[in-house]
Design an enzyme around this catalytic site. Structure first.
Site, PDB file in Angstrom:
ATOM      1  CG  ASP A   9     -92.581 -34.165  23.940  1.00 34.55           C
ATOM      2  OD1 ASP A   9     -92.732 -33.198  23.166  1.00 34.55           O
ATOM      3  OD2 ASP A   9     -92.722 -35.348  23.573  1.00 34.55           O
ATOM      4  CG  HIS A  53    -101.429 -37.734  22.315  1.00 34.50           C
ATOM      5  ND1 HIS A  53    -100.807 -37.985  21.115  1.00 34.50           N
ATOM      6  CD2 HIS A  53    -100.528 -38.043  23.279  1.00 34.50           C
ATOM      7  CE1 HIS A  53     -99.582 -38.442  21.346  1.00 34.50           C
ATOM      8  NE2 HIS A  53     -99.387 -38.476  22.656  1.00 34.50           N
ATOM      9  CG  HIS A  59     -99.401 -43.073  21.258  1.00 31.65           C
ATOM     10  ND1 HIS A  59     -98.116 -43.578  21.249  1.00 31.65           N
ATOM     11  CD2 HIS A  59     -99.336 -41.902  21.959  1.00 31.65           C
ATOM     12  CE1 HIS A  59     -97.317 -42.762  21.904  1.00 31.65           C
ATOM     13  NE2 HIS A  59     -98.022 -41.736  22.356  1.00 31.65           N
ATOM     14  CG  HIS A  73     -99.300 -39.552  27.267  1.00 31.68           C
ATOM     15  ND1 HIS A  73     -99.507 -40.857  26.856  1.00 31.68           N
ATOM     16  CD2 HIS A  73     -98.554 -38.970  26.291  1.00 31.68           C
ATOM     17  CE1 HIS A  73     -98.907 -41.054  25.692  1.00 31.68           C
ATOM     18  NE2 HIS A  73     -98.322 -39.913  25.314  1.00 31.68           N
ATOM     19  CE  LYS A  98     -93.109 -34.810  20.233  1.00 32.67           C
ATOM     20  NZ  LYS A  98     -93.599 -35.908  21.067  1.00 32.67           N
ATOM     21  CB  CYS A 140     -90.139 -37.572  22.717  1.00 35.18           C
ATOM     22  SG  CYS A 140     -91.726 -38.444  22.623  1.00 35.18           S
TER      23      CYS A 140
END
Length: 196
Positions: A9, A53, A59, A73, A98, A140
């Protein structure tokens, strides 16, 4: 037997100037690139994960609680979801996305463009050892390294190439990783999450 690097990430929204910035993120991107250039034979394979996303439900919080919910984000199609420009990606063989429709912290929850999952992708290439770097140490990176160990990979986190949100959550993450048998090398950059 082979070794892989998992870059977690390292995206614009998690670096300085992003919607969920972690202090030191841009420096982590630079450091990873420098290591890949300086030690090109260290890893047989290099992969990366992306928070990606579409509509991850709770979330995203308004307001966020910074525990289970976060500012929006890494929304698909936005600059924030792209890799930070300091990260050199020419060695990256596959990207695992993801969190499209639900919270996802571990890269092992992600999938490649053709639907492959990270654990199987690594096994298909006879990877037995993984090094994990990226953002954030306490979220993460922690989740990805814990899952790597659970999946049976000998797992090391190169902490100098990670950035953490905060000292208390970083300390907790390091305890969990140590308990799971993950090897820790170095010290994470510890800053603070900031929203623009």
């Amino acid at each position: 037997m082979s070794r892989a690097l998992i870059i977690v990430d390292v995206q614009n929204d998690f670096c300085e100037g992003g919607s969920l910035a972690v202090a030191g993120g841009a420096g982590v991107a630079t450091g990873i690139s420098r290591l890949l250039t300086g030690q090109p034979q260290r890893w047989d394979h290099v992969v990366a994960t992306k928070d990606y996303h579409v509509d991850p439900g709770p979330h995203f919080g308004n307001p966020p609680d910074f525990v289970d919910s976060w500012p929006a984000h890494c929304v698909v199609g936005t600059p924030g979801s792209e890799f930070h420009p300091n990260l050199t990606t020419d060695r990256v063989e596959e990207i695992f996305h993801k969190g499209e429709h639900a919270a996802a912290y571990s890269g092992f929850e992600g999938h490649s463009g053709d639907g492959a999952h990270l654990a199987q992708w690594l096994r298909d290439r006879e990877v037995t050892e993984v090094d994990v770097v990226g953002i954030a140490t306490d979220h993460c990176v922690r989740a990805t390294a814990l899952d790597a160990a659970r999946e049976g990979f000998a797992t090391t986190v190169l902490l100098d190439l990670t950035a953490a949100v905060a000292a208390p959550t970083a300390a907790s993450a390091l305890e969990q990783l140590t308990a799971a048998g993950v090897v820790l090398q170095g010290t994470p950059v510890i800053g603070a999450a900031t929203a623009d």
